[in-house]
Design a protein around this motif. Structure first.
Motif, mmCIF file in Angstrom:
data_model
loop_
_atom_site.group_PDB
_atom_site.id
_atom_site.type_symbol
_atom_site.label_atom_id
_atom_site.label_comp_id
_atom_site.label_asym_id
_atom_site.label_seq_id
_atom_site.Cartn_x
_atom_site.Cartn_y
_atom_site.Cartn_z
ATOM 1 N N PHE A 1 0.824 -1.208 0.000
ATOM 2 C CA PHE A 1 0.000 0.000 0.000
ATOM 3 C C PHE A 1 0.860 1.260 0.000
ATOM 4 O O PHE A 1 0.434 2.308 -0.489
ATOM 5 N N HIS A 2 2.057 1.161 0.536
ATOM 6 C CA HIS A 2 2.921 2.330 0.649
ATOM 7 C C HIS A 2 3.780 2.559 -0.595
ATOM 8 O O HIS A 2 4.680 3.397 -0.581
ATOM 9 N N HIS A 3 3.487 1.824 -1.652
ATOM 10 C CA HIS A 3 4.221 2.017 -2.902
ATOM 11 C C HIS A 3 4.006 3.424 -3.456
ATOM 12 O O HIS A 3 4.790 3.912 -4.277
ATOM 13 N N SER A 4 2.932 4.085 -3.005
ATOM 14 C CA SER A 4 2.631 5.438 -3.462
ATOM 15 C C SER A 4 3.451 6.505 -2.745
ATOM 16 O O SER A 4 3.374 7.688 -3.096
ATOM 17 N N ARG B 1 12.747 3.310 3.259
ATOM 18 C CA ARG B 1 11.584 3.202 4.135
ATOM 19 C C ARG B 1 10.453 2.572 3.332
ATOM 20 O O ARG B 1 10.003 3.123 2.327
ATOM 21 N N TYR B 2 10.004 1.415 3.796
ATOM 22 C CA TYR B 2 8.977 0.673 3.071
ATOM 23 C C TYR B 2 7.571 0.938 3.607
ATOM 24 O O TYR B 2 6.621 1.069 2.847
ATOM 25 N N GLY B 3 7.427 0.989 4.939
ATOM 26 C CA GLY B 3 6.100 1.114 5.537
ATOM 27 C C GLY B 3 5.428 -0.243 5.660
ATOM 28 O O GLY B 3 5.666 -1.144 4.843
ATOM 29 N N PHE B 4 4.579 -0.379 6.692
ATOM 30 C CA PHE B 4 3.937 -1.667 6.972
ATOM 31 C C PHE B 4 2.462 -1.465 7.344
ATOM 32 O O PHE B 4 1.945 -0.366 7.217
ATOM 33 N N HIS B 5 1.812 -2.528 7.777
ATOM 34 C CA HIS B 5 0.368 -2.545 8.062
ATOM 35 C C HIS B 5 -0.445 -2.135 6.831
ATOM 36 O O HIS B 5 -1.553 -1.603 6.942
ATOM 37 N N GLY B 6 0.112 -2.413 5.656
ATOM 38 C CA GLY B 6 -0.511 -1.951 4.424
ATOM 39 C C GLY B 6 -1.863 -2.568 4.124
ATOM 40 O O GLY B 6 -2.732 -1.910 3.540
ATOM 41 N N LEU C 1 -6.890 9.027 -0.392
ATOM 42 C CA LEU C 1 -6.932 7.605 -0.051
ATOM 43 C C LEU C 1 -5.633 6.869 -0.375
ATOM 44 O O LEU C 1 -5.622 5.638 -0.418
ATOM 45 N N GLU C 2 -4.537 7.618 -0.586
ATOM 46 C CA GLU C 2 -3.237 7.004 -0.840
ATOM 47 C C GLU C 2 -2.266 7.357 0.271
ATOM 48 O O GLU C 2 -2.349 8.430 0.878
ATOM 49 N N SER C 3 -1.316 6.455 0.515
ATOM 50 C CA SER C 3 -0.298 6.700 1.524
ATOM 51 C C SER C 3 0.688 7.748 1.037
ATOM 52 O O SER C 3 1.276 7.619 -0.037
ATOM 53 N N VAL C 4 0.873 8.807 1.849
ATOM 54 C CA VAL C 4 1.866 9.832 1.508
ATOM 55 C C VAL C 4 2.974 9.909 2.556
ATOM 56 O O VAL C 4 4.014 10.512 2.313
ATOM 57 N N ALA C 5 2.758 9.298 3.725
ATOM 58 C CA ALA C 5 3.787 9.235 4.764
ATOM 59 C C ALA C 5 3.351 8.206 5.793
ATOM 60 O O ALA C 5 2.149 7.997 6.007
ATOM 61 N N THR C 6 4.314 7.563 6.435
ATOM 62 C CA THR C 6 3.989 6.568 7.447
ATOM 63 C C THR C 6 5.141 6.488 8.444
ATOM 64 O O THR C 6 6.250 6.946 8.156
ATOM 65 N N THR C 7 4.849 5.945 9.631
ATOM 66 C CA THR C 7 5.850 5.993 10.702
ATOM 67 C C THR C 7 6.796 4.809 10.686
ATOM 68 O O THR C 7 7.927 4.931 11.148
ATOM 69 N N MET C 8 6.371 3.644 10.217
ATOM 70 C CA MET C 8 7.300 2.526 10.098
ATOM 71 C C MET C 8 8.141 2.698 8.844
ATOM 72 O O MET C 8 7.677 3.263 7.853
ATOM 73 N N GLY C 9 9.355 2.198 8.878
ATOM 74 C CA GLY C 9 10.251 2.493 7.777
ATOM 75 C C GLY C 9 10.870 1.280 7.133
ATOM 76 O O GLY C 9 10.204 0.477 6.493
ATOM 77 N N PHE C 10 12.198 1.151 7.279
ATOM 78 C CA PHE C 10 12.949 0.039 6.679
ATOM 79 C C PHE C 10 12.548 -1.286 7.315
ATOM 80 O O PHE C 10 12.491 -2.313 6.654
ATOM 81 N N SER C 11 12.254 -1.258 8.607
ATOM 82 C CA SER C 11 11.835 -2.460 9.322
ATOM 83 C C SER C 11 10.598 -2.148 10.142
ATOM 84 O O SER C 11 10.159 -0.995 10.228
#
Length: 402
Positions: free
Chosen positions: A155-158, A179-184, A223-233
């Motif tokens: 989901f965080h590909h955006s 930074r990949y992001g999770f809980h997508g 409705l798209e991810s533009v920032a998130t708190t989880m990153g590389f892991s």
């Protein structure tokens, strides 16, 4: 597909101590958000594992002590077989935490893909190994069943590049450190359900707080991810049940150079001994820790500071994401802690009052869908997540397209 044998999608969410499952019809259009049935084995690897499913009270199960995850998967397969009633499980969808830089879209499981995904285990050691184990077993035992991997990072590909890149030498970016992001899967579900509940407001400046044993925030626009708190892991960002969240890397160097902790000991500290559990010394569960806030002496002090730090980290990161968004229209709480801990929501919103948030105490107490007053400048909402439906939906679309 034969009408006499309707086909089913089995969704598996395999974790370190539990395996959740949900069963959906393959051909339903639209796909129902409530599964035909669902359940989980929990306490895997612990002294008293149990099994529960829709319509059935949890009951103890015996699992092979040497191979408890394999035994739990076998138990779930047997329970499902008893309920098939002429139907067939033709497809299995797996929630996979980390897809790295190669896997974003739902992908058919192959041995080559499994080998690739194993290289990401160090980035999510609490989660990554277990769906891979399930995939490997099914490849051996049931090669006739189609398996699909659905990735939490997708989901965080955006995310724009400025949110993905790490402030390391640029060669790190070229090697895939980002930074990949999770809980997508959870955030993907929000992108579907929030506009249904809140209309165009959800397409504006939205922050979703996925607060569970693992926790993160996602800032969304349109409705798209533009920032998130989880990153590389899955260690980054918020303080969690047993994980640190964001931490000065100098502290890690100190632990290794001065206190002489090994790499394995540092990993165990960061993933298993920190967060709410580590600071409080009581529990990784906020509802347990809060009961000890008024204890005398050090126990009460540690409970209070643990919860204060937990809330402070959420508030700090919501403030940062609000700055990135240029304001905030909708704040949404989801997942186990977010949906069921009214006191956490109350404390977070209290400290965000400067944004114009006004909480409706009665609505918050009963976990209502909207917990802000009508005069609040920011709408505050609760929305149960549904990762299994997203995995089933993505799998259904892949099978239709393929």
């Amino acid at each position: 597909m034969s009408n006499s044998q309707p086909s089913l999608i089995l969704v598996l969410n395999c974790g370190s101590s539990s395996i959740k499952f949900a069963v959906f019809p393959v051909d339903a259009d639209p796909l129902p958000r409530t599964p035909l049935w669902n359940g989980k084995v929990q306490g895997i690897g612990e002294p008293a594992p149990n099994f529960g499913e829709s319509g059935v009270e949890p009951f103890p199960v015996e699992l092979d002590a040497e191979h408890p995850h394999t035994a739990a998967l076998q138990f779930i397969q047997e329970r499902i077989s008893k309920r098939l009633d002429g139907r067939r499980v033709t497809t299995v969808a797996h929630r996979v935490v980390h897809g790295g830089s190669r896997y974003w879209a739902p992908t058919l499981v192959t041995q080559q893909m499994l080998d690739d995904l194993r290289s990401y285990i160090p980035l999510a050691p609490l989660h990554q190994p277990f769906p891979l184990k399930a995939m490997g077993l099914l490849l051996e035992q049931r090669p006739d069943i189609v398996q699909v991997a659905c990735f939490d990072t997708a989901f965080h590909h955006s995310l724009p590049k400025v949110e993905q890149i790490l402030p390391l030498p640029y060669s790190a970016w070229e090697r895939g450190l980002r930074r990949y992001g999770f809980h997508g899967l959870s955030y993907d579900y929000m992108s579907h359900t929030l506009p249904e509940r809140h209309g165009d407001l959800a397409r504006g400046r939205t922050i979703v707080a996925h607060l569970g044993s693992g926790a993160s925030l996602c800032a969304m626009q349109n409705l798209e991810s533009v920032a998130t708190t989880m990153g590389f892991s899955a260690l980054d960002g918020l303080m969690m049940g047993t994980r640190t969240g964001s931490l000065d890397p100098g502290a890690l160097l100190y632990l290794m150079e001065v206190e002489r902790l090994s790499l394995e000991e540092v990993g165990s500290t960061l993933y298993n001994q920190s967060g709410l559990l580590g600071v409080s010394g009581i529990s990784a569960e906020p509802r347990v820790v809060v009961k000890h806030e008024n204890d005398p002496g050090e126990a009460g002090e540690r409970a209070r500071i643990a919860l204060a730090l937990y809330v402070r980290r959420i508030v700090r990161e919501i403030g940062a994401l609000t700055a990135v968004l240029g304001g905030l229209d909708l704040l949404v709480f989801t997942a186990g802690v977010g949906e069921h801990n009214a006191f956490v929501r109350e404390r977070v919103c209290r400290d965000l009052a400067f944004l114009g948030i006004k909480l409706d105490a009665d609505a918050n107490t009963i976990n209502a869908p909207v917990i802000a007053t009508t005069g609040s400048r920011v709408r505050v909402a609760l929305e149960p997540t549904n990762e299994e439906w997203i995995a089933a939906r993505c799998t259904q679309k892949l099978m239709i397209a393929g």
